[in-house]
Design a protein around this motif. Structure first.
Motif, PDB file in Angstrom:
ATOM      1  N   ILE A 184       0.841  -1.195   0.000  1.00 31.60           N
ATOM      2  CA  ILE A 184       0.000   0.000   0.000  1.00 31.60           C
ATOM      3  C   ILE A 184       0.880   1.250   0.000  1.00 31.60           C
ATOM      4  CG2 ILE A 184      -1.800   1.259   1.249  1.00 31.60           C
ATOM      5  CD1 ILE A 184      -2.730  -1.368   2.422  1.00 31.60           C
ATOM      6  N   ASP A 185       0.589   2.174  -0.878  1.00 31.07           N
ATOM      7  CA  ASP A 185       1.344   3.425  -0.964  1.00 31.07           C
ATOM      8  C   ASP A 185       1.063   4.267   0.286  1.00 31.07           C
ATOM      9  OD1 ASP A 185       2.615   5.755  -1.606  1.00 31.07           O
ATOM     10  OD2 ASP A 185       1.699   5.974  -3.582  1.00 31.07           O
ATOM     11  N   PRO A 186       2.086   4.619   1.075  1.00 32.04           N
ATOM     12  CA  PRO A 186       1.860   5.428   2.283  1.00 32.04           C
ATOM     13  C   PRO A 186       1.271   6.808   1.982  1.00 32.04           C
ATOM     14  CG  PRO A 186       4.054   4.430   2.282  1.00 32.04           C
ATOM     15  CD  PRO A 186       3.481   4.218   0.925  1.00 32.04           C
ATOM     16  N   ASN A 187       1.460   7.299   0.774  1.00 33.20           N
ATOM     17  CA  ASN A 187       0.933   8.619   0.423  1.00 33.20           C
ATOM     18  C   ASN A 187      -0.593   8.640   0.389  1.00 33.20           C
ATOM     19  OD1 ASN A 187       3.518   9.765   0.112  1.00 33.20           O
ATOM     20  ND2 ASN A 187       3.666   8.944  -1.974  1.00 33.20           N
ATOM     21  N   LEU A 188      -1.206   7.464   0.253  1.00 31.86           N
ATOM     22  CA  LEU A 188      -2.663   7.424   0.226  1.00 31.86           C
ATOM     23  C   LEU A 188      -3.255   7.849   1.564  1.00 31.86           C
ATOM     24  CD1 LEU A 188      -3.247   4.096  -1.748  1.00 31.86           C
ATOM     25  CD2 LEU A 188      -3.463   6.444  -2.580  1.00 31.86           C
ATOM     26  N   ALA A 189      -2.605   7.465   2.652  1.00 33.20           N
ATOM     27  CA  ALA A 189      -3.084   7.878   3.976  1.00 33.20           C
ATOM     28  C   ALA A 189      -2.948   9.390   4.145  1.00 33.20           C
ATOM     29  CB  ALA A 189      -2.310   7.148   5.070  1.00 33.20           C
ATOM     30  N   ASP A 190      -1.840   9.946   3.661  1.00 32.74           N
ATOM     31  CA  ASP A 190      -1.660  11.398   3.744  1.00 32.74           C
ATOM     32  C   ASP A 190      -2.686  12.129   2.884  1.00 32.74           C
ATOM     33  OD1 ASP A 190       0.504  10.901   5.379  1.00 32.74           O
ATOM     34  OD2 ASP A 190       1.954  10.941   3.727  1.00 32.74           O
ATOM     35  N   ALA A 191      -2.987  11.558   1.719  1.00 31.95           N
ATOM     36  CA  ALA A 191      -3.984  12.187   0.852  1.00 31.95           C
ATOM     37  C   ALA A 191      -5.370  12.146   1.486  1.00 31.95           C
ATOM     38  CB  ALA A 191      -4.009  11.482  -0.503  1.00 31.95           C
ATOM     39  N   SER A 192      -5.674  11.034   2.142  1.00 32.34           N
ATOM     40  CA  SER A 192      -6.968  10.928   2.813  1.00 32.34           C
ATOM     41  C   SER A 192      -7.065  11.932   3.958  1.00 32.34           C
ATOM     42  CB  SER A 192      -7.167   9.501   3.333  1.00 32.34           C
ATOM     43  OG  SER A 192      -8.372   9.386   4.039  1.00 32.34           O
ATOM     44  N   ALA A 193      -5.974  12.072   4.710  1.00 32.92           N
ATOM     45  CA  ALA A 193      -5.984  13.028   5.824  1.00 32.92           C
ATOM     46  C   ALA A 193      -6.095  14.463   5.320  1.00 32.92           C
ATOM     47  CB  ALA A 193      -4.718  12.852   6.665  1.00 32.92           C
ATOM     48  N   SER A 194      -5.454  14.750   4.192  1.00 30.98           N
ATOM     49  CA  SER A 194      -5.525  16.115   3.648  1.00 30.98           C
ATOM     50  C   SER A 194      -6.922  16.462   3.150  1.00 30.98           C
ATOM     51  CB  SER A 194      -4.523  16.266   2.502  1.00 30.98           C
ATOM     52  OG  SER A 194      -4.862  15.425   1.419  1.00 30.98           O
ATOM     53  N   LEU A 195      -7.725  15.429   2.854  1.00 33.30           N
ATOM     54  CA  LEU A 195      -9.102  15.651   2.417  1.00 33.30           C
ATOM     55  C   LEU A 195     -10.085  15.701   3.582  1.00 33.30           C
ATOM     56  CD1 LEU A 195      -9.174  13.367  -0.758  1.00 33.30           C
ATOM     57  CD2 LEU A 195      -9.038  15.867  -0.676  1.00 33.30           C
ATOM     58  N   GLY A 196      -9.558  15.637   4.801  1.00 32.03           N
ATOM     59  CA  GLY A 196     -10.404  15.801   5.971  1.00 32.03           C
ATOM     60  C   GLY A 196     -10.808  14.527   6.660  1.00 32.03           C
ATOM     61  N   ALA A 197     -10.342  13.371   6.206  1.00 31.50           N
ATOM     62  CA  ALA A 197     -10.698  12.110   6.845  1.00 31.50           C
ATOM     63  C   ALA A 197      -9.828  11.884   8.074  1.00 31.50           C
ATOM     64  CB  ALA A 197     -10.533  10.949   5.871  1.00 31.50           C
ATOM     65  N   GLY A 198     -10.433  11.374   9.140  1.00 30.99           N
ATOM     66  CA  GLY A 198      -9.690  11.050  10.337  1.00 30.99           C
ATOM     67  C   GLY A 198      -8.957   9.729  10.197  1.00 30.99           C
ATOM     68  N   SER A 199      -8.230   9.366  11.243  1.00 33.97           N
ATOM     69  CA  SER A 199      -7.431   8.137  11.194  1.00 33.97           C
ATOM     70  C   SER A 199      -8.320   6.907  11.032  1.00 33.97           C
ATOM     71  CB  SER A 199      -6.592   8.019  12.469  1.00 33.97           C
ATOM     72  OG  SER A 199      -5.716   9.117  12.597  1.00 33.97           O
ATOM     73  N   TRP A 200      -9.420   6.832  11.774  1.00 34.42           N
ATOM     74  CA  TRP A 200     -10.286   5.660  11.707  1.00 34.42           C
ATOM     75  C   TRP A 200     -10.958   5.552  10.343  1.00 34.42           C
ATOM     76  CZ3 TRP A 200     -10.986   1.120  13.579  1.00 34.42           C
ATOM     77  CH2 TRP A 200     -12.196   0.461  13.424  1.00 34.42           C
ATOM     78  N   ARG A 201     -11.436   6.687   9.814  1.00 32.27           N
ATOM     79  CA  ARG A 201     -12.090   6.658   8.514  1.00 32.27           C
ATOM     80  C   ARG A 201     -11.102   6.320   7.404  1.00 32.27           C
ATOM     81  NH1 ARG A 201     -16.045  11.398   5.989  1.00 32.27           N
ATOM     82  NH2 ARG A 201     -16.858  10.133   4.257  1.00 32.27           N
ATOM     83  N   THR A 202      -9.882   6.804   7.519  1.00 33.27           N
ATOM     84  CA  THR A 202      -8.851   6.463   6.540  1.00 33.27           C
ATOM     85  C   THR A 202      -8.558   4.972   6.559  1.00 33.27           C
ATOM     86  OG1 THR A 202      -7.828   8.643   6.723  1.00 33.27           O
ATOM     87  CG2 THR A 202      -6.455   6.861   5.870  1.00 33.27           C
ATOM     88  N   PHE A 203      -8.529   4.406   7.762  1.00 35.21           N
ATOM     89  CA  PHE A 203      -8.268   2.973   7.868  1.00 35.21           C
ATOM     90  C   PHE A 203      -9.394   2.158   7.242  1.00 35.21           C
ATOM     91  CE2 PHE A 203      -8.981  -0.963  10.280  1.00 35.21           C
ATOM     92  CZ  PHE A 203      -7.811  -1.633   9.972  1.00 35.21           C
ATOM     93  N   VAL A 204     -10.644   2.521   7.557  1.00 33.54           N
ATOM     94  CA  VAL A 204     -11.795   1.743   7.089  1.00 33.54           C
ATOM     95  C   VAL A 204     -12.008   1.910   5.589  1.00 33.54           C
ATOM     96  CG1 VAL A 204     -14.301   1.459   7.289  1.00 33.54           C
ATOM     97  CG2 VAL A 204     -12.910   1.793   9.344  1.00 33.54           C
ATOM     98  N   LYS A 205     -11.866   3.143   5.094  1.00 32.48           N
ATOM     99  CA  LYS A 205     -12.193   3.423   3.702  1.00 32.48           C
ATOM    100  C   LYS A 205     -11.027   3.203   2.737  1.00 32.48           C
ATOM    101  CE  LYS A 205     -16.458   4.854   4.363  1.00 32.48           C
ATOM    102  NZ  LYS A 205     -17.632   4.169   3.755  1.00 32.48           N
ATOM    103  N   VAL A 206      -9.797   3.281   3.226  1.00 30.36           N
ATOM    104  CA  VAL A 206      -8.647   3.213   2.323  1.00 30.36           C
ATOM    105  C   VAL A 206      -7.773   1.993   2.613  1.00 30.36           C
ATOM    106  CG1 VAL A 206      -6.589   4.413   1.484  1.00 30.36           C
ATOM    107  CG2 VAL A 206      -8.654   5.718   2.062  1.00 30.36           C
ATOM    108  N   MET A 207      -7.229   1.925   3.833  1.00 26.23           N
ATOM    109  CA  MET A 207      -6.226   0.918   4.136  1.00 26.23           C
ATOM    110  C   MET A 207      -6.800  -0.491   4.196  1.00 26.23           C
ATOM    111  SD  MET A 207      -3.961   3.171   4.142  1.00 26.23           S
ATOM    112  CE  MET A 207      -2.516   2.205   4.473  1.00 26.23           C
ATOM    113  N   LEU A 208      -7.952  -0.627   4.842  1.00 23.88           N
ATOM    114  CA  LEU A 208      -8.542  -1.961   4.976  1.00 23.88           C
ATOM    115  C   LEU A 208      -8.928  -2.569   3.626  1.00 23.88           C
ATOM    116  CD1 LEU A 208      -9.361  -4.120   7.009  1.00 23.88           C
ATOM    117  CD2 LEU A 208     -11.610  -3.043   7.155  1.00 23.88           C
TER     118      LEU A 208
END
Length: 293
Positions: A184-208
């Protein structure tokens, strides 16, 4: 023209194409040590008597019409699901921590994960008997702290068996997860956070979703290994819990009912293949997530 013809004649063939004859030795070994024994097992299951003289489907009818046999099959499949869920819940944080740690911590984590594979399954199982026993480590610590007055009954229970199997099969879950999370590209988590998603939402919607191929692979390996773990099921589960491997062993070795044992094997095989096919179908659906990087 002559030079072009000579060059084309001496040009090497496609290096990505090979003759099927290279797979012939493996095919012979597979046929001798897997296909033929399985065919013989199926042939034996098509006899209604222990002497294997009367043809019929009586052994399959006997199993499928017996509530006790069906209960044993159901409890075995349920045990595999419980162990797989426990390994997933405990193994995912380990794989996540591995990918976000330094090289020294990664080395330590991978050594801890691989340690069960370097130890005999018999030794690991007896260690769990010592841990879960009435005079084991857990009961001794709880009694010394005054939290319990009498030892807890943990050995020969469903919970104790799940804990032992989860520890034994944990590497089969963690290693595929480490590979999937590492892709998984680590930049995806940063992009999700920059769009206003929190850590839990980033995990559920992107990383998982992106780690789903590793989850499917780990669940497949863990489930197949857990429901066929004869030694751990027998020693930690004891005689109070009966699962398909021990049920098959009793019919074959103790009762000498080889046709019925063969029918149990075939039914158990198809049940496991059905679960693996389900995981494979889920894996094909999740492949698109794993390829998106």
């Amino acid at each position: 023209m002559k030079s072009a013809t000579t060059a084309s004649a001496t040009a090497p063939g496609d290096v990505t194409s090979f003759s099927l004859g290279l797979a012939l030795p493996l095919g012979v070994v597979f046929a001798i040590f897997f296909v033929l024994p399985l065919a013989q097992l199926f042939y034996l299951s098509l006899h209604n008597d222990t002497a294997a003289t009367v043809w019929g489907l009586g052994q399959y009818i006997k199993f499928l019409s017996d509530p006790f046999s069906l209960a044993v099959l159901g409890s075995t499949l349920l045990l595999g699901a419980e162990v797989t869920l426990a390994c997933l819940v405990l193994g995912y944080p380990i794989a996540w921590l591995y990918q976000r740690s330094g090289s020294r911590v990664q080395t330590l984590i991978i050594m801890i994960v691989l340690l069960p594979l370097l130890t005999s399954v018999v030794v690991r199982t007896f260690a769990w008997i010592v841990i879960l026993g009435r005079q084991g480590i857990i009961n001794s610590v709880l009694q010394s702290l005054g939290l319990i007055g009498t030892p807890l009954r943990m050995i020969y229970t469903q919970g104790g068996l799940i804990a032992a199997l989860a520890q034994v099969q944990m590497p089969l879950m963690v290693l595929p997860l480490i590979t999937a999370i590492g892709r998984i590209d680590p930049n995806l988590a940063d992009a999700s956070a920059s769009l206003g998603a929190g850590s839990w939402r980033t995990f559920v919607k992107v990383m998982l979703p992106l780690s789903m191929p590793g989850i499917i692979a780990g669940c497949t390996l863990t489930y197949a290994a857990a429901i066929t773990a004869f030694i751990t099921q027998s020693l930690v589960g004891g005689g109070q819990m009966l699962f398909m491997p021990m049920y098959l062993y009793q019919q074959a070795s103790t009762l000498q009912n080889w046709p019925f044992a063969a029918a149990i094997s075939i039914i158990f095989l198809f049940a496991v293949l059905a679960i693996v096919a389900l995981f494979s179908m889920l894996g094909r659906r999740a492949r698109g997530y794993g390829d998106a990087r």
